[in-house]
Design a protein around this motif. Structure first.
Motif, mmCIF file in Angstrom:
data_model
loop_
_atom_site.group_PDB
_atom_site.id
_atom_site.type_symbol
_atom_site.label_atom_id
_atom_site.label_comp_id
_atom_site.label_asym_id
_atom_site.label_seq_id
_atom_site.Cartn_x
_atom_site.Cartn_y
_atom_site.Cartn_z
ATOM 1 N N UNK A 176 9.060 8.972 0.444
ATOM 2 C CA UNK A 176 8.515 8.689 -0.644
ATOM 3 C C UNK A 176 7.673 7.644 -0.513
ATOM 4 N N UNK A 177 5.843 7.556 -0.624
ATOM 5 C CA UNK A 177 5.151 6.192 -0.301
ATOM 6 C C UNK A 177 4.722 5.725 -1.632
ATOM 7 N N UNK A 183 2.684 15.677 -0.779
ATOM 8 C CA UNK A 183 2.013 16.091 -2.308
ATOM 9 C C UNK A 183 1.797 14.733 -2.733
ATOM 10 N N UNK A 184 0.576 14.738 -3.846
ATOM 11 C CA UNK A 184 0.578 13.582 -4.830
ATOM 12 C C UNK A 184 1.769 13.708 -6.079
ATOM 13 N N UNK A 185 2.180 12.603 -6.425
ATOM 14 C CA UNK A 185 3.174 12.341 -7.286
ATOM 15 C C UNK A 185 2.374 11.897 -8.239
ATOM 16 N N UNK A 241 1.391 7.872 -5.573
ATOM 17 C CA UNK A 241 2.838 7.472 -4.747
ATOM 18 C C UNK A 241 2.194 9.385 -4.058
ATOM 19 N N UNK A 242 3.158 9.338 -2.972
ATOM 20 C CA UNK A 242 3.006 10.785 -1.929
ATOM 21 C C UNK A 242 4.754 10.937 -2.443
ATOM 22 N N UNK A 243 4.776 12.126 -1.926
ATOM 23 C CA UNK A 243 6.002 12.628 -1.233
ATOM 24 C C UNK A 243 5.670 13.690 -0.531
ATOM 25 N N UNK A 244 6.076 13.836 0.914
ATOM 26 C CA UNK A 244 6.742 14.609 1.365
ATOM 27 C C UNK A 244 7.014 13.874 2.634
#
Length: 95
Positions: A23-24, A57-59, A69-72
């Protein structure tokens, strides 16, 4: 500080927060250049940020606030100077 003509704009604050490599959160984003499941390229206040990973993925994307915020799975984060700050080819050649 960023100068646009006669107007001086304070540089946008830039921060990265990585939680467990999956989670970024990035602030100070000025443009989302490209994005897919393996690579995201973002223009930030500190240069071009390249994010490599898998199943990205763009959260959240809010360019007005400069936040993404990106997840993956995040495998790497790297910076390159943006083309805007590098100048033209001839300017770089004769430094």
């Amino acid at each position: 500080m960023v100068t646009t003509g006669k107007e001086i704009i304070p540089a946008m604050a830039h921060r990265l927060t990585l939680e467990g490599r999956n989670l970024l959160s990035v602030s100070g984003v000025t443009e989302a250049v490209s994005f897919d499941e393996a690579l995201a390229v973002l223009e930030t206040a500190q240069g071009t940020l390249i994010i490599r990973g898998a199943n990205l993925h763009v959260e959240q994307l809010n360019l007005e606030a400069g936040e993404v915020r990106l997840s993956g799975q995040v495998d790497s984060l790297s910076y390159e100077e943006s083309a805007k700050t590098q100048g033209s080819f001839l300017q770089r050649l004769f430094r």
